[in-house]
Enzyme design. Structure first.
Site, PDB file in Angstrom:
ATOM      1  N   GLU A 178     -27.149  -0.988 -21.904  1.00 31.08           N
ATOM      2  CA  GLU A 178     -28.198   0.187 -21.918  1.00 31.08           C
ATOM      3  C   GLU A 178     -29.180   0.778 -20.864  1.00 31.08           C
ATOM      4  O   GLU A 178     -29.691   0.320 -20.303  1.00 31.08           O
ATOM      5  CB  GLU A 178     -29.281  -0.466 -22.967  1.00 31.08           C
ATOM      6  CG  GLU A 178     -30.287   0.393 -23.466  1.00 31.08           C
ATOM      7  CD  GLU A 178     -31.267  -0.069 -24.465  1.00 31.08           C
ATOM      8  OE1 GLU A 178     -31.380  -1.642 -24.760  1.00 31.08           O
ATOM      9  OE2 GLU A 178     -32.081   0.439 -25.078  1.00 31.08           O
ATOM     10  N   LYS A 220     -25.154   1.989 -24.793  1.00 34.84           N
ATOM     11  CA  LYS A 220     -26.354   2.125 -25.617  1.00 34.84           C
ATOM     12  C   LYS A 220     -27.119   3.164 -24.880  1.00 34.84           C
ATOM     13  O   LYS A 220     -28.027   2.804 -24.112  1.00 34.84           O
ATOM     14  CB  LYS A 220     -26.942   0.959 -26.226  1.00 34.84           C
ATOM     15  CG  LYS A 220     -28.501   1.365 -26.859  1.00 34.84           C
ATOM     16  CD  LYS A 220     -28.988  -0.226 -27.367  1.00 34.84           C
ATOM     17  CE  LYS A 220     -30.089   0.291 -27.839  1.00 34.84           C
ATOM     18  NZ  LYS A 220     -30.908  -0.838 -28.764  1.00 34.84           N
TER      19      LYS A 220
HETATM   20  O1  FBP Z   1     -39.416  -4.952 -26.118  1.00 32.03           O
HETATM   21  P1  FBP Z   1     -38.443  -4.154 -25.253  1.00 32.03           P
HETATM   22  O2  FBP Z   1     -37.612  -5.018 -24.284  1.00 32.03           O
HETATM   23  O3  FBP Z   1     -39.365  -3.176 -24.352  1.00 32.03           O
HETATM   24  O4  FBP Z   1     -37.378  -3.195 -25.913  1.00 32.03           O
HETATM   25  C1  FBP Z   1     -37.781  -2.385 -27.030  1.00 32.03           C
HETATM   26  C2  FBP Z   1     -36.636  -1.887 -27.673  1.00 32.03           C
HETATM   27  O5  FBP Z   1     -36.046  -1.074 -26.944  1.00 32.03           O
HETATM   28  C3  FBP Z   1     -34.639  -0.952 -27.709  1.00 32.03           C
HETATM   29  O6  FBP Z   1     -33.808  -1.421 -26.520  1.00 32.03           O
HETATM   30  C4  FBP Z   1     -34.204   0.341 -28.068  1.00 32.03           C
HETATM   31  O7  FBP Z   1     -35.012   0.557 -29.214  1.00 32.03           O
HETATM   32  P2  FBP Z   1     -35.540   1.914 -29.993  1.00 32.03           P
HETATM   33  O8  FBP Z   1     -34.270   2.480 -30.663  1.00 32.03           O
HETATM   34  O9  FBP Z   1     -36.758   1.672 -30.541  1.00 32.03           O
HETATM   35  O10 FBP Z   1     -35.606   2.851 -28.598  1.00 32.03           O
HETATM   36  C5  FBP Z   1     -34.559  -2.103 -28.595  1.00 32.03           C
HETATM   37  O11 FBP Z   1     -33.273  -2.899 -28.459  1.00 32.03           O
HETATM   38  C6  FBP Z   1     -35.789  -3.182 -28.154  1.00 32.03           C
HETATM   39  O12 FBP Z   1     -36.364  -3.673 -29.356  1.00 32.03           O
END
Ligand code: FBP
Length: 341
Positions: A178, A220
């Site tokens: 990602e 991702k």
């Molecule tokens: O708490 P973190 O590690 O900052 O990540 C926040 C969120 O961002 C993501 O990578 C992407 O999520 P979104 O679709 O909300 O942008 C999720 O997998 C994760 O829960």
């Protein structure tokens, strides 16, 4: 089972032409922020109850093929004492885990960030596997400014993603890679396109150098969007820019691209995914979701931390999952938001 067939089995269980991935792996600071918005304390029990509610949603497996969990969720149970990874798999939703340990400034590159967590990753993966995880996720974040991301920052972030992915595959765990170019700022869509192109190019270069099997990973990425403080782009514009950049940078061997939602609202994220799938032509990969906020926000606001709202919250999650499944096939229309059919 050999490591390769294990990886292939997980890809086959996660990738098809109508389902997507639910990101329910918010770190402690992020879940605390999300719960604060509905005035709920982020206690361990509340986190367990909320995530059990999501995974217990009847029929969720029709639209969702994988769920990214936070480390603690792997060890938690639902109300009838079934481990949550088992609850997911009972609906053919493959459980996975976020393995990065958050991010901080990258020394030598002011404004750039770097993610932590490579030390001891191999041993941690073995433990997560015993708890039921079959894939992992690691996120590198790229803020946009006049000077960021720097060339050094792109290189360092790509190296982290590639080293993480190589360790995962060695352990028979499918890596979700990602690289997220953030929406914060007033940059236009062309600037996001140019940054995303450089970022993805450096990521695939590093994956190649580290011998990562592209057939056994999932990408991702962000969609190509204008910054939050710039004028909004319509879905067709987002789809055109996103597909142009993906076609230039992502090898055909990658089976599936599952977008994050970033700062997009739930309906905006569904409409953009739909436009991407309508315009995809002969693009070689599946184009699906790995949304966190855009899948969960309506469910969270229906729940409000109250057991009596459980079913309402599950219906809200199921609705977003179903509409994104349609969007993933290019069959969504915004008018569907108002009907239950
Ligand atoms: O708490 P973190 O590690 O900052 O990540 C926040 C969120 O961002 C993501 O990578 C992407 O999520 P979104 O679709 O909300 O942008 C999720 O997998 C994760 O829960």
């Amino acid at each position: 089972m050999s490591t390769n067939s294990e990886l292939q089995q997980t890809i086959s269980d996660m990738v098809d032409d109508h389902r997507g991935i639910l990101a329910a792996d918010e770190s402690l600071p992020t879940i605390t922020k999300r719960f604060a918005a509905i005035d709920v304390e982020a206690s361990e029990e509340n986190r367990r109850a909320y995530r059990a509610l999501l995974l217990d949603t009847p029929d969720l497996g029709k639209y969702i093929s994988g769920v990214i969990l936070f480390e603690e969720t792997l060890g938690q149970q639902d109300d009838s004492r079934t481990p949550l990874p088992k609850v997911a798999w009972s609906q053919k939703i493959v459980p996975g885990v976020k393995v990065d340990k958050g991010k901080g400034p990258l020394p030598g590159a002011p404004g750039d960030l770097i993610t932590y967590g490579l030390d001891g990753l191999g041993e941690r993966l073995e433990h997560y596997k015993q708890q039921g995880a079959r894939f992992a996720k690691w996120r590198e974040v790229y803020p946009i400014s006049r000077h960021n991301p720097t060339r050094m920052g792109r290189h360092a972030n790509a190296e982290m993603l590639a080293r993480y992915a190589a360790v995962c595959q060695e352990k028979g765990v499918v890596p979700i890679v990602e690289p997220e170019v953030l929406m914060d700022g007033d940059h236009d869509i062309d600037r996001c396109a140019s940054v995303t192109e450089h970022v993805l190019h450096s990521v695939f270069h590093a994956l190649h150098l580290h011998g990562v099997s592209l057939e056994h990973m999932i990408l991702k990425p962000n969609m190509v969007l204008p910054g939050k403080d710039c004028r909004r782009a319509d879905p067709e514009e987002v789809a055109e820019a996103t597909l142009r950049i993906l076609k230039r940078t992502v090898p055909a061997a990658v089976p599936s691209i599952n977008f994050l939602s970033g700062g997009q609202g739930p309906e905006e994220a569904t409409a953009n995914l739909n436009a991407i799938n309508q315009l995809k032509g002969n693009a070689p990969w599946q184009l699906s979701i790995s949304y966190g906020r855009a899948l969960q926000q309506p469910a969270l606001h229906a729940w409000l931390g109250k057991a009596e709202n459980r079913e309402k919250a599950q219906q809200a999650l199921l609705k977003r999952a179903r509409l994104n499944s349609l969007a993933r096939q290019g069959k969504y229309d915004p008018s569907m938001e108002n009907s239950d059919a």
